[in-house]
Design a protein around this motif. Structure first.
Motif, PDB file in Angstrom:
ATOM      1  N   GLU A  25      -0.381  36.783  72.188  1.00 27.59           N
ATOM      2  CA  GLU A  25      -1.120  37.469  73.252  1.00 27.59           C
ATOM      3  C   GLU A  25      -1.580  38.851  72.793  1.00 27.59           C
ATOM      4  O   GLU A  25      -1.481  39.853  73.525  1.00 27.59           O
ATOM      5  N   GLY A  26      -2.044  38.893  71.534  1.00 26.11           N
ATOM      6  CA  GLY A  26      -2.605  40.124  71.003  1.00 26.11           C
ATOM      7  C   GLY A  26      -1.598  41.119  70.476  1.00 26.11           C
ATOM      8  O   GLY A  26      -1.980  42.176  69.958  1.00 26.11           O
ATOM      9  N   LYS A  27      -0.295  40.821  70.579  1.00 26.56           N
ATOM     10  CA  LYS A  27       0.734  41.761  70.148  1.00 26.56           C
ATOM     11  C   LYS A  27       1.506  41.197  68.948  1.00 26.56           C
ATOM     12  O   LYS A  27       1.776  39.996  68.882  1.00 26.56           O
ATOM     13  N   PRO A  28       1.886  42.074  67.981  1.00 27.65           N
ATOM     14  CA  PRO A  28       2.652  41.611  66.819  1.00 27.65           C
ATOM     15  C   PRO A  28       4.094  41.289  67.204  1.00 27.65           C
ATOM     16  O   PRO A  28       4.688  41.917  68.084  1.00 27.65           O
ATOM     17  N   LEU A  29       4.660  40.306  66.517  1.00 28.83           N
ATOM     18  CA  LEU A  29       6.012  39.845  66.815  1.00 28.83           C
ATOM     19  C   LEU A  29       6.596  39.240  65.553  1.00 28.83           C
ATOM     20  O   LEU A  29       5.888  38.596  64.776  1.00 28.83           O
ATOM     21  N   THR A  30       7.880  39.470  65.293  1.00 30.80           N
ATOM     22  CA  THR A  30       8.572  38.855  64.157  1.00 30.80           C
ATOM     23  C   THR A  30       9.616  37.877  64.675  1.00 30.80           C
ATOM     24  O   THR A  30      10.456  38.240  65.509  1.00 30.80           O
ATOM     25  N   LEU A  31       9.537  36.624  64.204  1.00 29.91           N
ATOM     26  CA  LEU A  31      10.489  35.577  64.592  1.00 29.91           C
ATOM     27  C   LEU A  31      11.215  35.090  63.341  1.00 29.91           C
ATOM     28  O   LEU A  31      10.607  34.937  62.279  1.00 29.91           O
ATOM     29  N   ASN A  32      12.510  34.843  63.462  1.00 29.09           N
ATOM     30  CA  ASN A  32      13.315  34.394  62.330  1.00 29.09           C
ATOM     31  C   ASN A  32      13.726  32.943  62.518  1.00 29.09           C
ATOM     32  O   ASN A  32      14.312  32.579  63.538  1.00 29.09           O
ATOM     33  N   ALA A  33      13.396  32.124  61.528  1.00 32.23           N
ATOM     34  CA  ALA A  33      13.688  30.687  61.603  1.00 32.23           C
ATOM     35  C   ALA A  33      14.537  30.263  60.413  1.00 32.23           C
ATOM     36  O   ALA A  33      14.412  30.822  59.314  1.00 32.23           O
ATOM     37  N   THR A  34      15.386  29.281  60.630  1.00 35.62           N
ATOM     38  CA  THR A  34      16.158  28.651  59.554  1.00 35.62           C
ATOM     39  C   THR A  34      15.657  27.222  59.410  1.00 35.62           C
ATOM     40  O   THR A  34      15.759  26.429  60.352  1.00 35.62           O
ATOM     41  N   LEU A  35      15.102  26.900  58.247  1.00 32.43           N
ATOM     42  CA  LEU A  35      14.435  25.612  58.062  1.00 32.43           C
ATOM     43  C   LEU A  35      15.410  24.448  58.151  1.00 32.43           C
ATOM     44  O   LEU A  35      16.542  24.521  57.651  1.00 32.43           O
ATOM     45  N   ARG A  36      14.954  23.391  58.791  1.00 28.36           N
ATOM     46  CA  ARG A  36      15.752  22.172  58.918  1.00 28.36           C
ATOM     47  C   ARG A  36      15.155  21.080  58.043  1.00 28.36           C
ATOM     48  O   ARG A  36      14.015  21.181  57.598  1.00 28.36           O
ATOM     49  N   GLU A  37      15.937  20.048  57.822  1.00 26.54           N
ATOM     50  CA  GLU A  37      15.512  19.002  56.882  1.00 26.54           C
ATOM     51  C   GLU A  37      14.253  18.287  57.356  1.00 26.54           C
ATOM     52  O   GLU A  37      14.118  17.943  58.538  1.00 26.54           O
ATOM     53  N   GLN A  38      13.367  18.089  56.418  1.00 18.98           N
ATOM     54  CA  GLN A  38      12.139  17.356  56.699  1.00 18.98           C
ATOM     55  C   GLN A  38      12.337  15.897  56.334  1.00 18.98           C
ATOM     56  O   GLN A  38      12.613  15.578  55.182  1.00 18.98           O
ATOM     57  N   PRO A  39      12.252  14.973  57.296  1.00 14.57           N
ATOM     58  CA  PRO A  39      12.455  13.550  56.960  1.00 14.57           C
ATOM     59  C   PRO A  39      11.379  13.065  56.006  1.00 14.57           C
ATOM     60  O   PRO A  39      10.203  13.406  56.146  1.00 14.57           O
ATOM     61  N   LYS A  40      11.798  12.289  55.015  1.00 13.75           N
ATOM     62  CA  LYS A  40      10.846  11.779  54.035  1.00 13.75           C
ATOM     63  C   LYS A  40      10.122  10.538  54.537  1.00 13.75           C
ATOM     64  O   LYS A  40       8.993  10.270  54.137  1.00 13.75           O
ATOM     65  N   SER A  41      10.786   9.763  55.376  1.00 14.59           N
ATOM     66  CA  SER A  41      10.162   8.547  55.889  1.00 14.59           C
ATOM     67  C   SER A  41      10.947   8.074  57.110  1.00 14.59           C
ATOM     68  O   SER A  41      12.051   8.560  57.377  1.00 14.59           O
ATOM     69  N   PHE A  42      10.367   7.140  57.859  1.00 15.51           N
ATOM     70  CA  PHE A  42      11.096   6.503  58.954  1.00 15.51           C
ATOM     71  C   PHE A  42      10.483   5.142  59.244  1.00 15.51           C
ATOM     72  O   PHE A  42       9.338   4.846  58.871  1.00 15.51           O
ATOM     73  N   ALA A  43      11.267   4.306  59.906  1.00 16.27           N
ATOM     74  CA  ALA A  43      10.858   2.929  60.168  1.00 16.27           C
ATOM     75  C   ALA A  43       9.909   2.872  61.358  1.00 16.27           C
ATOM     76  O   ALA A  43      10.102   3.550  62.376  1.00 16.27           O
ATOM     77  N   GLY A  44       8.896   2.031  61.243  1.00 17.66           N
ATOM     78  CA  GLY A  44       7.909   1.880  62.302  1.00 17.66           C
ATOM     79  C   GLY A  44       8.493   1.378  63.598  1.00 17.66           C
ATOM     80  O   GLY A  44       7.994   1.721  64.685  1.00 17.66           O
ATOM     81  N   VAL A  45       9.550   0.570  63.524  1.00 18.49           N
ATOM     82  CA  VAL A  45      10.145   0.025  64.740  1.00 18.49           C
ATOM     83  C   VAL A  45      10.704   1.128  65.626  1.00 18.49           C
ATOM     84  O   VAL A  45      10.864   0.954  66.828  1.00 18.49           O
ATOM     85  N   GLU A  46      11.017   2.313  65.035  1.00 17.23           N
ATOM     86  CA  GLU A  46      11.498   3.440  65.824  1.00 17.23           C
ATOM     87  C   GLU A  46      10.396   3.998  66.729  1.00 17.23           C
ATOM     88  O   GLU A  46      10.682   4.635  67.743  1.00 17.23           O
TER      89      GLU A  46
END
Length: 477
Positions: free
Chosen positions: A368-389
């Motif tokens: 909304e036009g104002k600067p802001l700093t957010l801190n995140a801790t990265l989580r695992e990125q899935p490499k693949s998943f089954a279509g039935v899901e």
């Protein structure tokens, strides 16, 4: 005469250090109009080059290279391929199996020993990709079988292991300390002619945006990197490894000669990938913020009160993601991550792809036009998943992220990693390596987005795919 002697010494020193001033020396030794003929002066002067200048030894890279070259190896790969006069047609291959012949494809590259105790050798993924056998030849002539530890196609890093006594390893420097203008030396096996050394400077650091080269954070150098140099060493003048040579940029191929655009993977990245390959049984587990974003155009920048149209504006935040936990909201514009400038979604994706799971990221955001700093801790990125899901109509198919080389070529979507024989997905004509670029289930650009688009599956599911270079629409029954 005194001035002439000083000039000669200065030119001689320049030639010994740079290796490219032979013509200048010849021209500098041309006598003035009143001097004796050149033929009578040049030979004895050239033959009697001094061993020191002003009391200092003549500069040379030879002592440093004597320590470096034993750690740089030649990599030889063999791949068995079946060749048939009917190409890849499976019917004719089955009808005439006697016409199918086995051929051995061989290729050459380079590698660097980075751990003498364990025999670890770093090289490029593309050097050993698809190989059935890999061997390395050491600088002392020994040829050894190499065992594959693991590789990461998206950063083009691969790790092998060899077993032998008296190995020499290169120490890994802190590549983040490299500056533009630092001298570097490339060592490898170009064109299979044998170990070769080229020198230059660092032309740029943190280079990205090159098509087809995966996640990118390259060192750019004008040291010649030719075919076969891939996987070789880029070292500083202390003989420490600062990068793994990976590519040269030359639109006209070898016809254009060396144009001074070589790229190397920095050791900071190569070390991180190597550690993951060792710890995770040969695979890399990446972290992700868990969001989707788009470019900020001029109209959007004006609406958001921004001075210039840049950054990645968040269009979706996935539940349970690192971004959600950090408080990122739809409409936020990400301008930097850990101080690194983010000009758009491609830069953000490239940054994410180089971070490990658990990595802490400081996001500079405009909200909304104002600067802001957010801190995140990265989580695992899935490499693949089954279509039935996602949907029963996709049962039997497995979906994965697009290889980064395809993303760099401009594609977005997901790849069909596998399709089980006789499954519902196969009946619906899905095939391995199809690229799904669109769906009436919702918009998406990558694997998390594809998964999120199935929150409310449509009554009729249609997937738009690319098979080869040809698009098609498939109705999932």
């Amino acid at each position: 005469m005194k001035n002439s002697t000083k000039t000669l010494l200065a030119l001689t020193a320049a030639a010994a250090f740079g290796g490219f001033a032979a013509t200048a020396i010849r021209d500098g030794l041309e006598p003035p109009a009143q001097a004796a003929p050149a033929a009578a002066v040049v030979p004895p002067l050239v033959a009697a080059l001094p061993s020191a200048v002003s009391g200092q030894p003549m500069p040379s890279l030879a002592p440093m290279l004597a320590k470096v070259t034993p750690a740089v190896v030649s990599v030889h790969t063999k791949q068995r391929v079946s060749v048939s006069p009917f190409g890849n047609d499976p019917m004719f291959r089955r009808m005439f199996p006697e016409l199918t012949q086995e051929r051995i494809n061989e290729s050459l590259g380079s590698g660097v020993i980075v751990d003498a105790k364990h025999g670890y050798v770093l090289t490029n993924h593309h050097v050993i990709e698809g190989a059935d056998e890999v061997a390395v030849t050491l600088a002392d002539g020994r040829t050894l079988k190499a065992d594959f530890v693991g590789s990461d196609p998206d950063t083009d890093v691969a790790l092998m292991r060899i077993t032998a006594p008296n190995l020499t390893a290169l120490p890994l420097a802190d590549s983040s300390a490299l500056r533009v203008g630092d001298f570097v030396v490339a060592v490898g096996n170009p064109f299979g002619i044998g170990q070769t050394v080229t020198s230059g400077i660092v032309s740029a650091v943190g280079r990205s945006g090159l098509r087809g080269l995966g996640f990118q954070n390259f060192i750019q150098t004008d040291a010649s990197i030719n075919p076969g140099n891939s996987g070789g060493a880029l070292v500083n003048l202390n003989g420490e490894l600062v990068g793994i040579n990976t590519a040269s940029f030359n639109p006209r191929g070898s016809m254009a000669g060396n144009i001074g655009l070589g790229f190397a993977i920095p050791t900071s990245l190569a070390r991180s990938i190597m550690d993951q390959l060792i710890a995770n049984n040969g695979v890399v587990i990446r972290g992700t913020l868990g969001l989707e974003s788009q470019d900020v155009d001029a109209r959007l920048a004006q609406a958001l009160g921004m001075d210039e149209p840049r950054g990645a504006v968040v269009t979706q935040v996935f539940s349970g993601s690192a971004a959600a936990a950090a408080g990122v909201k739809v409409g936020d514009v990400i301008l930097a991550a850990n101080g690194q400038r983010i000009d758009g979604p491609d830069e953000l994706r490239n940054f994410e792809g180089l971070q490990p799971v658990g990595g802490r990221i400081a996001l500079d955001v405009r909200r909304e036009g104002k600067p802001l700093t957010l801190n995140a801790t990265l989580r695992e990125q899935p490499k693949s998943f089954a279509g039935v899901e996602l949907d029963p109509r996709l049962a039997g198919a497995t979906f994965a992220e697009l290889p980064e080389r395809l993303r760099q070529a401009g594609l977005s979507g997901v790849m069909v990693e596998s399709v089980a024989r006789g499954s519902r997905a196969e009946v619906n004509r899905l095939r391995k390596d199809d690229v799904i670029i669109a769906s009436n289930a919702g918009n998406f650009e990558d694997l998390p987005g594809f998964r999120a688009s199935f929150t409310q599956a449509p009554a009729q599911l249609v997937l738009r795919i690319l098979r080869g270079n040809r698009p098609a629409d498939l109705l999932m029954q």
